[in-house]
Design an enzyme around this catalytic site. Structure first.
Site, mmCIF file in Angstrom:
data_model
loop_
_atom_site.group_PDB
_atom_site.id
_atom_site.type_symbol
_atom_site.label_atom_id
_atom_site.label_comp_id
_atom_site.label_asym_id
_atom_site.label_seq_id
_atom_site.Cartn_x
_atom_site.Cartn_y
_atom_site.Cartn_z
ATOM 1 N N VAL A 118 -30.725 -13.284 19.346
ATOM 2 C CA VAL A 118 -31.355 -12.064 19.790
ATOM 3 C C VAL A 118 -30.710 -10.856 19.165
ATOM 4 O O VAL A 118 -29.512 -10.749 19.145
ATOM 5 C CB VAL A 118 -31.586 -12.262 21.122
ATOM 6 C CG1 VAL A 118 -32.310 -11.006 21.800
ATOM 7 C CG2 VAL A 118 -32.461 -13.366 21.623
ATOM 8 N N SER A 119 -31.692 -9.925 18.560
ATOM 9 C CA SER A 119 -31.200 -8.482 18.299
ATOM 10 C C SER A 119 -30.460 -8.631 17.162
ATOM 11 O O SER A 119 -30.565 -9.263 16.002
ATOM 12 C CB SER A 119 -30.599 -7.652 19.532
ATOM 13 O OG SER A 119 -30.337 -6.330 19.152
ATOM 14 N N PHE A 120 -28.837 -8.270 17.351
ATOM 15 C CA PHE A 120 -27.818 -8.311 16.295
ATOM 16 C C PHE A 120 -27.710 -9.880 16.111
ATOM 17 O O PHE A 120 -26.963 -10.442 15.092
ATOM 18 C CB PHE A 120 -26.607 -7.699 16.714
ATOM 19 C CG PHE A 120 -25.554 -7.734 15.679
ATOM 20 C CD1 PHE A 120 -25.967 -7.668 14.122
ATOM 21 C CD2 PHE A 120 -24.344 -7.394 15.980
ATOM 22 C CE1 PHE A 120 -24.829 -7.557 13.078
ATOM 23 C CE2 PHE A 120 -23.229 -7.279 15.209
ATOM 24 C CZ PHE A 120 -23.597 -7.554 13.700
#
Length: 396
Positions: free
Chosen positions: A227-229
């Site tokens: 998720v995300s980074f």
């Protein structure tokens, strides 16, 4: 998508908290009543008011638990977790309130999940002379089951992934789910000072090692959701570990430096050749006028273990998937939002073009209410896409 504030930093974090309503981690009225008491850009009020809401909801949870109303208590504890996490968000990294607020967020999450019909197992994963904390959620049933390993990114806690990755939805579909934190995240960063590293195959590897041989784990059907980074971390691990049967970049994070330079690409390139003194001075000026710039610099220095903006811009260049994309040989799903203000859509398209393994790109739109980073405006839609894709991919 604007929720309440005109400033992007406060407004996105409000949407992020509001999103967890989908899986029991917030209530719209509590979120909106809280932000009504906060002036845009006032980080002290942000902390005070979110913590006030968190403490009130935690009291509700405790009273319900004492009265034997476990379902009411469960959901109130989970909402309190979100509000404590949100309260901590903009505190300076050395603020003495940060650690105890984080600990309340973790404690309320654990109190809430302890009241699930099948509480998670807390695990400590051996890692380079220490351990990484995590949770294993079992879907139940007999026989080997597919397992989804969820990992966060730049600022998420593994407890938050319960909502962001839609763990209740995964469990309902028969997946076991592992949530964990690595260097640069959550407890490893706060308690041991472990900062981020680009070679996350050495972080995910021990997690998969710990899963091998566990009862009910189908070792041929282990998937990563980053998720995300984590959309960098998960594909990076997949490039070096053939035990990963499927990989989801939710959202994508193909090249961290280029993502950071999206709004001012010419200036960013020029600063690569500027004296450190100038880079640091410009970053300091930007931080005085922007909550988001100040938070990004402060949190980045903490997460990456660097001392200055100049050192940070050199460090960010180490986080690119370009040199290893050709090594990824498992099916990969890449999610992107058309209005993502952290990562430009063209990087997702470039990443998918570079992949030689089977790749699927799903772009979410503002019309769907899912165009923001990590689709926090419509998690039901996004997690449906993720688990439908995993259902199809891991069944073959």
């Amino acid at each position: 998508m604007r929720v309440h504030f005109s400033g992007r930093a406060f407004d996105y974090q409000t949407l992020r908290a509001l999103a967890y309503t989908t899986f029991g981690g917030a209530e719209p009225g509590e979120v909106l009543a809280t932000v009504e008491r906060i002036d845009d850009g006032d980080t002290e009020a942000w902390y005070d008011e979110w913590r006030r809401t968190a403490a009130r909801v935690e009291r509700t949870a405790e009273e319900a638990r004492e009265a034997g109303h476990d379902r009411t208590a469960r959901f109130a504890f989970l909402r309190a977790h979100t509000y404590y996490r949100t309260a901590e968000f903009f505190l300076p990294t050395d603020d003495p309130r940060r650690r105890p607020t984080y600990e309340r967020s973790r404690a309320t999450f654990r109190s809430g999940t302890a009241l699930l019909d099948v509480p998670p197992e807390r695990v400590a994963i051996p890692y380079e002379g220490t351990t990484l904390p995590g949770y294993v959620f079992a879907s139940g049933g007999t026989g080997p089951r597919p397992t989804v390993v969820c990992l966060g990114g730049f600022d998420s806690l593994c407890e938050e992934l319960y909502f962001l990755c839609g763990v209740p939805e995964a469990l309902a579909r028969g997946y076991d789910v592992v949530l964990f934190e690595g260097p640069g995240q959550g407890a490893p960063l706060r308690e041991e000072g472990l900062t981020a590293r680009p070679d996350w195959e050495h972080v995910v590897g021990p997690v998969l090692d710990a899963l091998e041989g566990r009862e009910h784990v189908d070792e041929s059907r282990m998937a990563l959701v980053g998720v995300s980074f984590g959309g960098y971390y998960a594909p990076r691990a997949a490039a070096f570990d053939d035990r990963i049967a499927a990989c989801v970049a939710f959202d994508h994070m193909h090249d961290l430096w280029r993502a950071s330079a999206v709004e001012t690409p010419r200036l960013a390139r020029a600063l690569l050749y500027a004296p450190d003194r100038l880079v640091n001075a410009l970053a300091a000026v930007g931080g005085r006028f922007s909550v988001e710039a100040r938070w990004l610099l402060s949190n980045s220095r903490w997460v990456f273990g660097v001392d200055s903006a100049a050192e940070l811009q050199r460090t960010l260049r180490e986080y690119s998937l370009t040199p290893v994309t050709h090594r990824i040989d498992c099916p990969t799903l890449v999610l992107a939002g058309e209005d993502d203000h952290f990562v430009p859509l063209e990087l997702a398209e470039e990443f998918v073009e570079d992949l030689t393994a089977p790749a699927t790109l799903r772009v979410f739109t503002a019309e769907e209410g899912a165009g923001e980073h990590c689709q926090v405006g419509n998690l039901r839609l996004a997690t449906g896409v993720v688990y439908d894709w995993l259902d199809e991919t891991l069944s073959t």
